[in-house]
Write a protein that holds these residues in place. Sequence first.
Motif, PDB file in Angstrom:
ATOM      1  N   GLY A   1       0.802  -1.210   0.000  1.00 18.47           N
ATOM      2  CA  GLY A   1       0.000   0.000   0.000  1.00 18.47           C
ATOM      3  C   GLY A   1       0.834   1.258   0.000  1.00 18.47           C
ATOM      4  O   GLY A   1       2.046   1.228   0.228  1.00 18.47           O
ATOM      5  N   LEU A   2       0.159   2.365  -0.269  1.00 14.05           N
ATOM      6  CA  LEU A   2       0.776   3.694  -0.323  1.00 14.05           C
ATOM      7  C   LEU A   2       0.233   4.556   0.804  1.00 14.05           C
ATOM      8  O   LEU A   2      -0.977   4.628   1.013  1.00 14.05           O
ATOM      9  N   SER A   3       1.125   5.218   1.537  1.00 15.21           N
ATOM     10  CA  SER A   3       0.756   6.231   2.523  1.00 15.21           C
ATOM     11  C   SER A   3      -0.156   5.630   3.584  1.00 15.21           C
ATOM     12  O   SER A   3       0.244   4.708   4.296  1.00 15.21           O
ATOM     13  N   ALA A   4      -1.395   6.133   3.730  1.00 15.94           N
ATOM     14  CA  ALA A   4      -2.315   5.536   4.692  1.00 15.94           C
ATOM     15  C   ALA A   4      -2.534   4.058   4.364  1.00 15.94           C
ATOM     16  O   ALA A   4      -2.672   3.224   5.259  1.00 15.94           O
ATOM     17  N   GLY A   5      -2.560   3.730   3.066  1.00 14.30           N
ATOM     18  CA  GLY A   5      -2.667   2.325   2.662  1.00 14.30           C
ATOM     19  C   GLY A   5      -1.427   1.535   3.029  1.00 14.30           C
ATOM     20  O   GLY A   5      -1.510   0.350   3.358  1.00 14.30           O
ATOM     21  N   GLY A   6      -0.255   2.182   2.980  1.00  8.57           N
ATOM     22  CA  GLY A   6       0.973   1.523   3.399  1.00  8.57           C
ATOM     23  C   GLY A   6       0.984   1.259   4.890  1.00  8.57           C
ATOM     24  O   GLY A   6       1.401   0.180   5.348  1.00  8.57           O
ATOM     25  N   ALA A   7       0.518   2.243   5.670  1.00  7.55           N
ATOM     26  CA  ALA A   7       0.425   2.048   7.116  1.00  7.55           C
ATOM     27  C   ALA A   7      -0.529   0.909   7.448  1.00  7.55           C
ATOM     28  O   ALA A   7      -0.269   0.095   8.345  1.00  7.55           O
TER      29      ALA A   7
ATOM     30  N   GLY B   1       4.575  -4.974   1.339  1.00 10.81           N
ATOM     31  CA  GLY B   1       5.223  -3.884   0.616  1.00 10.81           C
ATOM     32  C   GLY B   1       4.651  -2.552   1.077  1.00 10.81           C
ATOM     33  O   GLY B   1       3.426  -2.403   1.135  1.00 10.81           O
ATOM     34  N   VAL B   2       5.511  -1.607   1.412  1.00  8.55           N
ATOM     35  CA  VAL B   2       5.061  -0.331   1.973  1.00  8.55           C
ATOM     36  C   VAL B   2       5.719   0.815   1.219  1.00  8.55           C
ATOM     37  O   VAL B   2       6.947   0.849   1.084  1.00  8.55           O
ATOM     38  N   HIS B   3       4.913   1.754   0.752  1.00  9.38           N
ATOM     39  CA  HIS B   3       5.449   2.963   0.130  1.00  9.38           C
ATOM     40  C   HIS B   3       4.972   4.171   0.921  1.00  9.38           C
ATOM     41  O   HIS B   3       3.774   4.403   1.072  1.00  9.38           O
ATOM     42  N   SER B   4       5.921   4.925   1.497  1.00 17.99           N
ATOM     43  CA  SER B   4       5.616   6.174   2.207  1.00 17.99           C
ATOM     44  C   SER B   4       4.647   5.942   3.354  1.00 17.99           C
ATOM     45  O   SER B   4       3.742   6.752   3.586  1.00 17.99           O
ATOM     46  N   GLY B   5       4.832   4.854   4.091  1.00 18.14           N
ATOM     47  CA  GLY B   5       3.937   4.515   5.187  1.00 18.14           C
ATOM     48  C   GLY B   5       4.559   4.733   6.550  1.00 18.14           C
ATOM     49  O   GLY B   5       5.555   5.441   6.705  1.00 18.14           O
ATOM     50  N   LEU B   6       3.953   4.106   7.560  1.00 14.30           N
ATOM     51  CA  LEU B   6       4.390   4.268   8.945  1.00 14.30           C
ATOM     52  C   LEU B   6       4.479   2.910   9.631  1.00 14.30           C
ATOM     53  O   LEU B   6       3.860   1.940   9.197  1.00 14.30           O
ATOM     54  N   PRO B   7       5.232   2.836  10.755  1.00 10.87           N
ATOM     55  CA  PRO B   7       5.379   1.568  11.473  1.00 10.87           C
ATOM     56  C   PRO B   7       4.074   1.075  12.077  1.00 10.87           C
ATOM     57  O   PRO B   7       3.091   1.816  12.182  1.00 10.87           O
ATOM     58  N   PHE B   8       4.094  -0.162  12.501  1.00 11.56           N
ATOM     59  CA  PHE B   8       2.945  -0.783  13.141  1.00 11.56           C
ATOM     60  C   PHE B   8       2.575  -0.038  14.419  1.00 11.56           C
ATOM     61  O   PHE B   8       3.426   0.277  15.247  1.00 11.56           O
TER      62      PHE B   8
ATOM     63  N   LEU C   1      10.711  10.837   6.655  1.00 11.92           N
ATOM     64  CA  LEU C   1      11.562   9.695   6.314  1.00 11.92           C
ATOM     65  C   LEU C   1      11.891   8.831   7.526  1.00 11.92           C
ATOM     66  O   LEU C   1      12.117   7.625   7.395  1.00 11.92           O
ATOM     67  N   ARG C   2      11.914   9.418   8.723  1.00  9.18           N
ATOM     68  CA  ARG C   2      12.226   8.630   9.917  1.00  9.18           C
ATOM     69  C   ARG C   2      11.241   7.489  10.106  1.00  9.18           C
ATOM     70  O   ARG C   2      11.569   6.470  10.722  1.00  9.18           O
ATOM     71  N   ASN C   3      10.031   7.640   9.567  1.00  8.21           N
ATOM     72  CA  ASN C   3       9.072   6.539   9.635  1.00  8.21           C
ATOM     73  C   ASN C   3       9.539   5.345   8.812  1.00  8.21           C
ATOM     74  O   ASN C   3       9.358   4.196   9.212  1.00  8.21           O
ATOM     75  N   GLY C   4      10.114   5.612   7.643  1.00  9.40           N
ATOM     76  CA  GLY C   4      10.659   4.517   6.844  1.00  9.40           C
ATOM     77  C   GLY C   4      11.820   3.844   7.553  1.00  9.40           C
ATOM     78  O   GLY C   4      11.946   2.606   7.532  1.00  9.40           O
ATOM     79  N   ASP C   5      12.686   4.639   8.184  1.00 14.38           N
ATOM     80  CA  ASP C   5      13.824   4.082   8.923  1.00 14.38           C
ATOM     81  C   ASP C   5      13.346   3.134  10.017  1.00 14.38           C
ATOM     82  O   ASP C   5      13.852   2.015  10.171  1.00 14.38           O
ATOM     83  N   GLU C   6      12.368   3.606  10.804  1.00 15.12           N
ATOM     84  CA  GLU C   6      11.878   2.790  11.909  1.00 15.12           C
ATOM     85  C   GLU C   6      11.062   1.607  11.409  1.00 15.12           C
ATOM     86  O   GLU C   6      11.083   0.523  11.989  1.00 15.12           O
ATOM     87  N   LEU C   7      10.369   1.788  10.298  1.00 14.61           N
ATOM     88  CA  LEU C   7       9.548   0.710   9.747  1.00 14.61           C
ATOM     89  C   LEU C   7      10.394  -0.497   9.362  1.00 14.61           C
ATOM     90  O   LEU C   7      10.066  -1.641   9.718  1.00 14.61           O
ATOM     91  N   ILE C   8      11.493  -0.260   8.652  1.00 12.64           N
ATOM     92  CA  ILE C   8      12.343  -1.396   8.271  1.00 12.64           C
ATOM     93  C   ILE C   8      13.027  -1.990   9.496  1.00 12.64           C
ATOM     94  O   ILE C   8      13.162  -3.221   9.614  1.00 12.64           O
ATOM     95  N   ALA C   9      13.444  -1.132  10.450  1.00 12.36           N
ATOM     96  CA  ALA C   9      14.081  -1.643  11.665  1.00 12.36           C
ATOM     97  C   ALA C   9      13.097  -2.491  12.463  1.00 12.36           C
ATOM     98  O   ALA C   9      13.457  -3.561  12.986  1.00 12.36           O
ATOM     99  N   GLN C  10      11.861  -2.028  12.563  1.00 12.79           N
ATOM    100  CA  GLN C  10      10.833  -2.766  13.279  1.00 12.79           C
ATOM    101  C   GLN C  10      10.566  -4.119  12.620  1.00 12.79           C
ATOM    102  O   GLN C  10      10.466  -5.152  13.289  1.00 12.79           O
ATOM    103  N   GLY C  11      10.474  -4.116  11.281  1.00 14.12           N
ATOM    104  CA  GLY C  11      10.219  -5.356  10.561  1.00 14.12           C
ATOM    105  C   GLY C  11      11.327  -6.372  10.710  1.00 14.12           C
ATOM    106  O   GLY C  11      11.077  -7.566  10.882  1.00 14.12           O
TER     107      GLY C  11
END
Length: 422
Positions: free
Chosen positions: A257-263, A280-287, A332-342
């Motif tokens: 998803g994208l954005s809100a859909g990515g979250a 797959g996440v584009h421009s989203g946020l962590p869980f 962008l910090r959301n992407g950083d934390e998202l991959i780290a969280q995953g």
Amino acid sequence: MKLPINMLAQMRAATRNLMGSGPAAATEAIQQALSAAGLTPQAAATQTPPPQPMRDIHPPPAPQARAEQPQAAAAPETPAAPPTPAQAAQDFAQDFMSRLGVPAGLGQHSFDMPSFELPNFHPPGFNAPAATPVEIPAGAQFIDGVYRNHAGTRSYKLYIPSSYHGQAMPLIVMLHGCTQNPDDFAAGTQMNALAEEKECFVVYPAQTQGANSSRCWNWFNAIDQQRDQGEPSLIAGIARQVIDEYPVNEREVFVAGLSAGGAMAVIVGTLYPDLFAAVGVHSGLPFASAQDLPSALAAMKGGAMPNAQRKAPAGGVPIIVFHGDRDTTVNLRNGDELIAQGVRSQAGGKAAKAASIDGSVPNGHRYTRTTHSQADGSPLGEYWVIHGAGHAWSGGSGSGSYTDGKGPDASREMLRFFKTVS
């Protein structure tokens, strides 16, 4: 006007009333906050900077045209009535909300969220035109469907490629961003064209304006972060309905998803690892990065909840993340934390290997791709930082909204990643 810290805290609490309690409760909360700070509503109104003038979409006639009209007797001007305390409080509240970046009228809907895709959030070139109709190759189908359960009803569109002749194929669930719909998202991501090439089903659940006036998936609501509840149950139910009706390879079911859909894709993939093989996440946020409007705004701007409060359950699924480093809507910090969280959720405390490479698209953006894997080489995740890109689907088509054709092809790379983990 500079507000005391304790007043800001009270005003933030008042924003929750603006979301769910209606104008009367919101007015009372604002008045209490003003009184606690030693301000009357009238005083607040006089100290609030005057609103910026708005452009009239119906301008008055040109001076020459007015001169040709008979002059009417000038009516005596009636002085404007002073604002009532309730109106002053509401005006002050709206000014405060606008400073937080909340669109006007947010309090009219109990589940509203500032749109991820409002046009003024994007640089020139990203304004969304009306999506062109999705072209369907001969022999392919793009059909409508509906799913219902205890949480409500959602429609969807299912793409069946022309290469389908009864054989089992993968299934990709695609969650659109705010203000988008399945046709728009399909046109922009070009996922249907890839489905023809890679032989897979693609289903696009549609958010309703009844659930969110901007058609955002409600990733920030607590009920929508629980298995078998709210929107996650609807999205998982749509995937299962397609699986029941078509020969889907159940080991190759993915959500993106994208954005809100990515979250929301992160939430669904985290809650249903038995159903989805990767995310797959584009421009989203962590869980679980927010629980309400104030924390959602903080998360979008980069000040999300502490890691301990948004830790994803152990045993997650592989994840691929795309994020532009010029994204002013979701930091962008959301992407950083998202991959780290995953990676953390899958590694189970074990060390993961990471390797990065830099690349560029001809006449387009540069990017940095970082891969994360277990000691035996099994993929845990990929993180693509697209340098110079904003809040838009990388490598997408201009026939859909919020796409950036100068970036690497996120759709193709997601399918490639999904294939490596299935």
